[in-house]
Motif scaffolding. Structure first.
Motif, PDB file in Angstrom:
ATOM      1  N   GLU A 149      49.638  44.880  35.213  1.00 24.66           N
ATOM      2  CA  GLU A 149      49.770  43.424  35.209  1.00 24.66           C
ATOM      3  C   GLU A 149      48.442  42.678  35.231  1.00 24.66           C
ATOM      4  OE1 GLU A 149      52.538  41.818  34.880  1.00 24.66           O
ATOM      5  OE2 GLU A 149      54.052  43.365  35.269  1.00 24.66           O
ATOM      6  N   TYR A 150      47.371  43.325  35.749  1.00 20.21           N
ATOM      7  CA  TYR A 150      46.144  42.585  36.023  1.00 20.21           C
ATOM      8  C   TYR A 150      44.896  43.273  35.478  1.00 20.21           C
ATOM      9  CZ  TYR A 150      49.103  40.168  39.430  1.00 20.21           C
ATOM     10  OH  TYR A 150      50.111  39.461  40.036  1.00 20.21           O
ATOM     11  N   ARG A 151      43.897  42.444  35.158  1.00 20.00           N
ATOM     12  CA  ARG A 151      42.552  42.914  34.853  1.00 20.00           C
ATOM     13  C   ARG A 151      41.701  42.662  36.092  1.00 20.00           C
ATOM     14  NH1 ARG A 151      38.367  39.919  33.544  1.00 20.00           N
ATOM     15  NH2 ARG A 151      39.717  38.161  32.966  1.00 20.00           N
ATOM     16  N   PRO A 152      41.279  43.729  36.790  1.00 20.54           N
ATOM     17  CA  PRO A 152      40.575  43.535  38.063  1.00 20.54           C
ATOM     18  C   PRO A 152      39.052  43.538  37.906  1.00 20.54           C
ATOM     19  CG  PRO A 152      41.152  45.831  37.817  1.00 20.54           C
ATOM     20  CD  PRO A 152      41.634  45.143  36.559  1.00 20.54           C
ATOM     21  N   THR A 153      38.396  42.844  38.805  1.00 21.51           N
ATOM     22  CA  THR A 153      36.949  42.942  38.968  1.00 21.51           C
ATOM     23  C   THR A 153      36.665  43.208  40.446  1.00 21.51           C
ATOM     24  OG1 THR A 153      36.746  40.540  39.269  1.00 21.51           O
ATOM     25  CG2 THR A 153      36.417  41.403  37.053  1.00 21.51           C
ATOM     26  N   LEU A 154      35.661  44.016  40.714  1.00 22.49           N
ATOM     27  CA  LEU A 154      35.269  44.346  42.086  1.00 22.49           C
ATOM     28  C   LEU A 154      34.234  43.332  42.547  1.00 22.49           C
ATOM     29  CD1 LEU A 154      35.311  46.212  44.545  1.00 22.49           C
ATOM     30  CD2 LEU A 154      33.645  47.670  43.378  1.00 22.49           C
ATOM     31  N   ALA A 160      34.896  49.742  54.913  1.00 21.20           N
ATOM     32  CA  ALA A 160      36.339  49.901  55.071  1.00 21.20           C
ATOM     33  C   ALA A 160      37.171  49.382  53.907  1.00 21.20           C
ATOM     34  CB  ALA A 160      36.796  49.206  56.361  1.00 21.20           C
ATOM     35  N   HIS A 161      36.657  48.412  53.139  1.00 16.29           N
ATOM     36  CA  HIS A 161      37.507  47.729  52.170  1.00 16.29           C
ATOM     37  C   HIS A 161      36.813  47.500  50.831  1.00 16.29           C
ATOM     38  CE1 HIS A 161      39.101  46.277  56.145  1.00 16.29           C
ATOM     39  NE2 HIS A 161      40.213  46.720  55.588  1.00 16.29           N
ATOM     40  N   TRP A 162      37.652  47.422  49.793  1.00 15.73           N
ATOM     41  CA  TRP A 162      37.255  46.853  48.505  1.00 15.73           C
ATOM     42  C   TRP A 162      37.880  45.472  48.407  1.00 15.73           C
ATOM     43  CZ3 TRP A 162      39.284  52.086  47.511  1.00 15.73           C
ATOM     44  CH2 TRP A 162      38.277  53.026  47.236  1.00 15.73           C
ATOM     45  N   LYS A 163      37.155  44.512  47.852  1.00 13.52           N
ATOM     46  CA  LYS A 163      37.694  43.181  47.605  1.00 13.52           C
ATOM     47  C   LYS A 163      37.674  42.920  46.096  1.00 13.52           C
ATOM     48  CE  LYS A 163      36.421  41.332  52.134  1.00 13.52           C
ATOM     49  NZ  LYS A 163      37.816  41.233  52.610  1.00 13.52           N
ATOM     50  N   LEU A 164      38.857  42.726  45.541  1.00 11.88           N
ATOM     51  CA  LEU A 164      39.027  42.572  44.103  1.00 11.88           C
ATOM     52  C   LEU A 164      39.524  41.181  43.757  1.00 11.88           C
ATOM     53  CD1 LEU A 164      41.005  45.888  43.378  1.00 11.88           C
ATOM     54  CD2 LEU A 164      38.534  45.576  43.318  1.00 11.88           C
ATOM     55  N   THR A 165      39.178  40.727  42.567  1.00 11.28           N
ATOM     56  CA  THR A 165      39.827  39.572  41.965  1.00 11.28           C
ATOM     57  C   THR A 165      40.628  40.062  40.772  1.00 11.28           C
ATOM     58  OG1 THR A 165      38.136  37.986  42.658  1.00 11.28           O
ATOM     59  CG2 THR A 165      39.506  37.368  40.791  1.00 11.28           C
ATOM     60  N   LEU A 166      41.899  39.660  40.711  1.00 14.85           N
ATOM     61  CA  LEU A 166      42.794  40.105  39.648  1.00 14.85           C
ATOM     62  C   LEU A 166      43.138  38.917  38.756  1.00 14.85           C
ATOM     63  CD1 LEU A 166      45.340  42.197  41.797  1.00 14.85           C
ATOM     64  CD2 LEU A 166      43.077  42.876  40.942  1.00 14.85           C
ATOM     65  N   HIS A 167      42.982  39.126  37.441  1.00 18.58           N
ATOM     66  CA  HIS A 167      43.349  38.112  36.464  1.00 18.58           C
ATOM     67  C   HIS A 167      44.509  38.642  35.630  1.00 18.58           C
ATOM     68  CE1 HIS A 167      39.786  35.667  37.335  1.00 18.58           C
ATOM     69  NE2 HIS A 167      39.118  36.812  37.404  1.00 18.58           N
ATOM     70  N   PRO A 168      45.560  37.851  35.443  1.00 15.65           N
ATOM     71  CA  PRO A 168      46.724  38.325  34.702  1.00 15.65           C
ATOM     72  C   PRO A 168      46.373  38.790  33.293  1.00 15.65           C
ATOM     73  CG  PRO A 168      47.236  36.276  35.834  1.00 15.65           C
ATOM     74  CD  PRO A 168      45.751  36.478  35.960  1.00 15.65           C
ATOM     75  N   LEU A 169      46.956  39.902  32.897  1.00 10.87           N
ATOM     76  CA  LEU A 169      46.786  40.410  31.531  1.00 10.87           C
ATOM     77  C   LEU A 169      47.781  39.784  30.569  1.00 10.87           C
ATOM     78  CD1 LEU A 169      46.343  44.228  32.291  1.00 10.87           C
ATOM     79  CD2 LEU A 169      44.611  42.719  31.281  1.00 10.87           C
ATOM     80  N   HIS A 170      48.832  39.159  31.111  1.00  9.03           N
ATOM     81  CA  HIS A 170      49.934  38.695  30.277  1.00  9.03           C
ATOM     82  C   HIS A 170      50.246  37.236  30.600  1.00  9.03           C
ATOM     83  CE1 HIS A 170      50.373  42.990  29.580  1.00  9.03           C
ATOM     84  NE2 HIS A 170      50.421  43.149  30.881  1.00  9.03           N
ATOM     85  N   PRO A 171      50.673  36.465  29.609  1.00 12.16           N
ATOM     86  CA  PRO A 171      50.895  35.026  29.827  1.00 12.16           C
ATOM     87  C   PRO A 171      52.072  34.698  30.728  1.00 12.16           C
ATOM     88  CG  PRO A 171      51.575  35.694  27.609  1.00 12.16           C
ATOM     89  CD  PRO A 171      50.834  36.851  28.204  1.00 12.16           C
ATOM     90  N   GLY A 172      53.011  35.629  30.924  1.00  9.23           N
ATOM     91  CA  GLY A 172      54.175  35.328  31.744  1.00  9.23           C
ATOM     92  C   GLY A 172      53.949  35.411  33.232  1.00  9.23           C
ATOM     93  N   THR A 173      52.800  35.890  33.669  1.00  9.28           N
ATOM     94  CA  THR A 173      52.513  35.988  35.105  1.00  9.28           C
ATOM     95  C   THR A 173      52.380  34.589  35.706  1.00  9.28           C
ATOM     96  OG1 THR A 173      51.334  38.061  34.724  1.00  9.28           O
ATOM     97  CG2 THR A 173      50.952  36.967  36.821  1.00  9.28           C
ATOM     98  N   PRO A 174      53.130  34.283  36.770  1.00 12.54           N
ATOM     99  CA  PRO A 174      53.208  32.903  37.268  1.00 12.54           C
ATOM    100  C   PRO A 174      52.088  32.482  38.204  1.00 12.54           C
ATOM    101  CG  PRO A 174      54.702  34.258  38.514  1.00 12.54           C
ATOM    102  CD  PRO A 174      54.087  35.160  37.463  1.00 12.54           C
TER     103      PRO A 174
END
Length: 265
Positions: A149-154, A160-174
């Motif tokens: 569903e998503y194109r992620p960037t680190l 302890a953690h990874w922090k990602l930003t996710l951008h929708p790959l598809h136009p139907g994602t709300p």
């Protein structure tokens, strides 16, 4: 005239021992390097795929209990059955309460259809809507693999953690953007925030109570969410059971949707 240097037996033994020590040390170093490398060299896509496979099989089913907390203090309980597989295909059936029982939603790619009990035809719906109301929407219930569903960037990481930003790959994602925190040790999500196109906070989901499951999977058993639009509205989703299951190809079709409840037998 120069003569070739001849190595005495004692000297030869010492040389072989030194080479053995260097070789052993190099081998140990290589093993350590191979073990450590995935922990810091994983890119954002690998992190997301690893998280997906840690939580569930590609094709799986689950029973979930929703609790809606209203500003008045009242609670409303809803039980759901979901079936998901690859290719962004999923369906959901409402098990209870009685007044909602039999409602079913199908997602195939960006498209979604709703079946209401007593109706012969399915109707078009959206992933932004919710078949049961509350803070969770259809997209949350029908999400399969994050990596589909998503194109992620680190963005950042600590011990302890990874922090990602996710951008929708598809136009139907709300939603326009998602921030996701992933635990390095368990490879499980910790917290997720969804934002609209204007940067407004839609909701926050916290992933709690991880548990070992069949097939070397592990997943959070409790999801708690708060609305970014009105924090007096809260919802929680408790996973009662999640198991791998293969489905016939016709399950994720509009024709099958009115009879989707038979999957629970």
């Amino acid at each position: 005239m120069n003569r070739a240097h001849r190595i005495a037996p004692a000297e030869a033994g010492a040389l072989r021992g030194g080479m053995a020590r260097v070789g052993l040390g190099g081998l140990v170093g290589l093993c350590v390097w191979s073990f450590v490398l995935p922990l810091w060299a994983m890119d954002a896509v690998e992190i997301l795929k690893t998280m997906d496979r840690a939580m569930h099989a590609v094709s799986h089913e689950s029973f979930n209990r929703l609790t809606f907390e209203l500003p008045t203090g009242r609670q409303r309980l809803v039980t759901l059955y979901t079936a998901k597989t690859s290719g962004r295909r999923a369906l959901m059936v409402v098990v209870s309460p009685e007044e909602l029982r039999g409602r079913a939603v199908l997602k195939v790619g960006d498209e979604a259809w709703l079946h209401m009990p007593g109706e012969l035809e399915t109707r078009k719906t959206t992933l932004l809507q919710s078949v049961v109301g509350g803070v969770f929407n259809n997209a949350d219930f029908l999400l399969g693999d994050f990596s589909e569903e998503y194109r992620p960037t680190l963005d950042s990481e600590d011990d302890a953690h990874w922090k990602l930003t996710l951008h929708p790959l598809h136009p139907g994602t709300p939603h326009a953007r998602v921030n996701l925190t992933v635990d390095k040790k368990s490879r499980l999500p910790v917290e997720l925030t969804q934002y609209d196109a204007g940067g407004g906070l839609l909701k926050t989901i916290r992933f709690l109570e991880p548990r070992e499951l069949e097939g070397d999977h592990r997943a959070p058993m409790l999801l708690e969410t708060t609305s970014g639009l009105n924090q007096a509205y809260r919802s929680s989703l408790r996973v009662g059971r999640i198991e791998g299951r293969e489905f016939p190809a016709n399950v994720f079709t509009r024709e099958f949707l009115p009879g989707a409840g038979q999957l629970m037998k």
